[in-house]
Design an enzyme around this catalytic site. Structure first.
Site, short mmCIF file in Angstrom:
data_model
loop_
_atom_site.label_atom_id
_atom_site.label_comp_id
_atom_site.label_asym_id
_atom_site.label_seq_id
_atom_site.Cartn_x
_atom_site.Cartn_y
_atom_site.Cartn_z
NE ARG A 105 -3.19 2.63 2.71
CZ ARG A 105 -3.12 3.45 3.75
NH1 ARG A 105 -2.50 3.08 4.86
NH2 ARG A 105 -3.68 4.63 3.71
CG HIS A 150 -0.91 8.94 3.50
ND1 HIS A 150 -1.01 7.58 3.76
CD2 HIS A 150 -0.52 9.49 4.67
CE1 HIS A 150 -0.69 7.34 5.03
NE2 HIS A 150 -0.38 8.49 5.60
CD GLU A 195 -4.15 7.67 10.01
OE1 GLU A 195 -3.60 8.75 10.32
OE2 GLU A 195 -3.76 6.58 10.45
CG ASN A 337 -4.63 3.49 8.71
OD1 ASN A 337 -4.73 2.52 7.96
ND2 ASN A 337 -4.11 4.64 8.33
CE1 TYR A 339 0.57 2.49 13.53
CE2 TYR A 339 -1.47 3.51 12.79
CZ TYR A 339 -0.17 3.08 12.53
OH TYR A 339 0.38 3.26 11.28
CD GLU A 407 -1.16 4.01 8.14
OE1 GLU A 407 -0.89 4.39 9.31
OE2 GLU A 407 -1.32 4.78 7.20
#
Ligand SMILES: *[C@@H]1O[C@H](CO)[C@@H](O)[C@H](O)[C@H]1NC(C)=O
Length: 514
Positions: A105, A150, A195, A337, A339, A407
């Site tokens: 990606r 992005h 995002e 995404n 985390y 991500e």
């Protein structure tokens, strides 16, 4: 009696020991990733490419900000050269092959294709760069997954108002059509935006990212509306004019960290829901919910606050019925995404925020447990099962959605090849991926962040996320695999997670990478 119970106790211990021994001796019950599950890694144009003004590329908002205001970056650095993927793209693809990636990606720099953002002038050397990158991947059966945006907005578009301009959706659709036309014969996975919260809240509603507009009261919400409409216009352009020939899919990537309640109280549960709506619901609900539009409870909250603050109308704009219909259902997949996690309280752990702002509107306390290990990034702790919690929540909310993890990764401070913390993090996250698949969640792939060390936005080069370390001091921007690269490679190869797998020795795993 006493003797008897001792005997039972002893027997129990023997039986348990036998069972344990059996478990360890027999092959572990295998939990496998499906053969068609896409393992990949992710990057973003500004963070890796360099070549900031090479061959006709236009200026973007990160070029402008880092050149005119370097003090906002922790180490006063910029992405002028970064990892120089503009020239090192063949080495990047070689690394993908070393890892055995199924997919990669990456994002396209809008100003490299359209130097002033508008669609009147196409920069052919920029197109050629991405053609080379894509063709090199396809040679080795690596599926390109392309993000159109992005964060590196052409400066000209920003000068015209950027995401706050009502014309933004039109400009974005024009750009998207050119990208579909030029690359869609080979690219089958499209992501419009990466995002939205970081674009709108951090860029327009605060000063955490370019263009540091810090319009805390309205910036986030105005941007949110234009962004989802722009996404929908690009999606429908693809759906109507390109999909039948090109046969791909188009989605959006939203950052979904897990916001769970600190306690079981109704107040804390509601506080967590309000923060979920503020952080990602304002982008996801208009696209993925059945009814469309912004999330209801947060809309009510912002309207009430706006009235009390003397604004003539809510600081959150409304959608027309036509806009709701345009946006609703405009995605083939939900890119996540993910985390970390934060625990949310209605009353405890509150901080000060500007009186009219997203966090003041949400008005919740945020807390991370002290036992969650810290990374080099202040926002990133290792919270067990955060990925599974997020995906389970999304699946319950948006029943038919197809997901990709676009991500997921872990940062370290500065250089260093022995990254055992990152390895623990990846193993745990990938076990959550297996849990999600077993729970029937339609999860199609996983992109590790990141293939290589890169320019980490306001943190410059101080926080490193790479499976490959980059020597930014060297003119070649030399890439060296970290230990985690070999662990990830073995997971992809075997389609299982062996918690005890170790690359043979340090020198061997370094040699093997070259
Ligand atoms: C952003 O604006 C808020 C007021 O809304 C102010 O308190 C804060 O200091 C500003 N931040 C910066 C970095 O200018």
């Amino acid at each position: 009696m006493r003797q008897h119970s001792n005997c039972v106790g002893e027997m129990t211990i023997i039986v348990l020991s036998l069972l344990l021994a059996l478990c360890y001796a027999s092959p572990r019950q295998e939990r496998r990733f499906p053969d068609d599950f896409l393992f990949g890694a992710a990057t973003a144009s500004y963070q890796i490419e360099g070549g900031w003004n090479a061959d006709g590329k236009g200026e973007n908002i990160w070029d402008r900000m880092t050149h005119t205001n370097p003090d906002v970056i922790k180490d006063k650095s910029n992405g002028d050269k970064a990892a120089n993927s503009y020239n090192n793209y063949a080495r990047d693809v070689e690394m993908m092959r070393e890892l055995g990636l199924n997919a990669y990606r990456f994002s396209i720099s809008w100003a490299r294709i359209l130097p002033n953002g508008l669609a009147n002038q196409i920069n052919e050397p920029g197109v050629e760069f991405y053609n080379n990158y894509i063709n090199e991947m396809l040679k080795y059966n690596i599926t390109p997954m392309v993000t159109l945006y992005h964060w590196d907005l052409p400066q000209k578009i920003q000068d015209l108002g950027g995401f706050l301009s009502p014309l933004f959706p039109e400009w974005f659709e024009d750009y998207a059509r050119i990208v579909f036309q030029r690359f869609g014969d080979r690219v089958k996975h499209w992501i419009t935006f990466n995002e939205p919260c970081e674009i709108c809240f951090e860029g327009y509603g605060s000063s955490a990212k370019a263009p540091i507009l810090n319009a805390t009261d309205v910036g986030t919400y105005m941007c949110a509306k234009q962004l989802v409409i722009a996404h929908a216009r690009a999606y429908h352009a693809y759906d109507k004019d390109y999909r039948s020939d090109q046969g791909g899919v188009c989605g959006i990537t939203i950052s979904v960290n897990w916001y769970g309640p600190l306690t079981d109280s109704e107040e804390d549960k509601f506080a967590a829901e309000i923060l979920r709506q503020a952080k990602w619901g304002i982008y996801a609900e208009p696209i993925f919910s059945e009814q469309g539009g912004f999330p209801k409870e947060f809309v009510e909250r912002v309207a009430k606050n706006s009235e009390e603050q003397g604004y003539p109308r809510s600081r959150m704009p409304e959608f027309s019925p036509e806009e709701i219909e345009l946006v609703r259902g405009s995605a083939d997949f939900f890119g996540v995404n993910h985390y970390t996690a934060v625990l949310i309280s209605a009353t405890e752990h509150k901080h000060w925020f500007p009186v009219s702002s997203l966090y003041a509107d949400a008005d919740v306390g945020m807390y991370t447990l002290p036992e969650w290990a810290s990374s080099a990034s202040d926002w990133l702790t290792f919270a067990p099962n955060s990925l599974l919690n997020s995906l389970s929540h999304l699946r319950n909310k948006y029943k038919d959605a197809v997901f990709y993890i676009t991500e997921n990764g872990w940062s370290q401070a500065g250089a260093g090849l022995e990254d055992d913390d990152r390895i623990s993090y990846y193993r745990s996250a990938l076990n959550n991926v297996l849990d999600s698949l077993e729970a029937g969640i339609k999860l199609k792939g996983y992109m590790a962040w990141s293939l290589l060390d890169n320019f980490e936005w306001m943190q410059g080069y101080t926080e490193r996320f790479g499976l490959y370390e980059v020597d930014f001091e060297s003119s070649e921007k030399t890439r060296t695999p970290r230990k985690s690269a070999f662990i990830y490679k073995e997971i992809i190869r075997s389609r299982t997670i062996d918690p005890e797998y170790e690359p043979p020795t340090r020198t061997m795993w370094i040699d093997e990478g070259h």
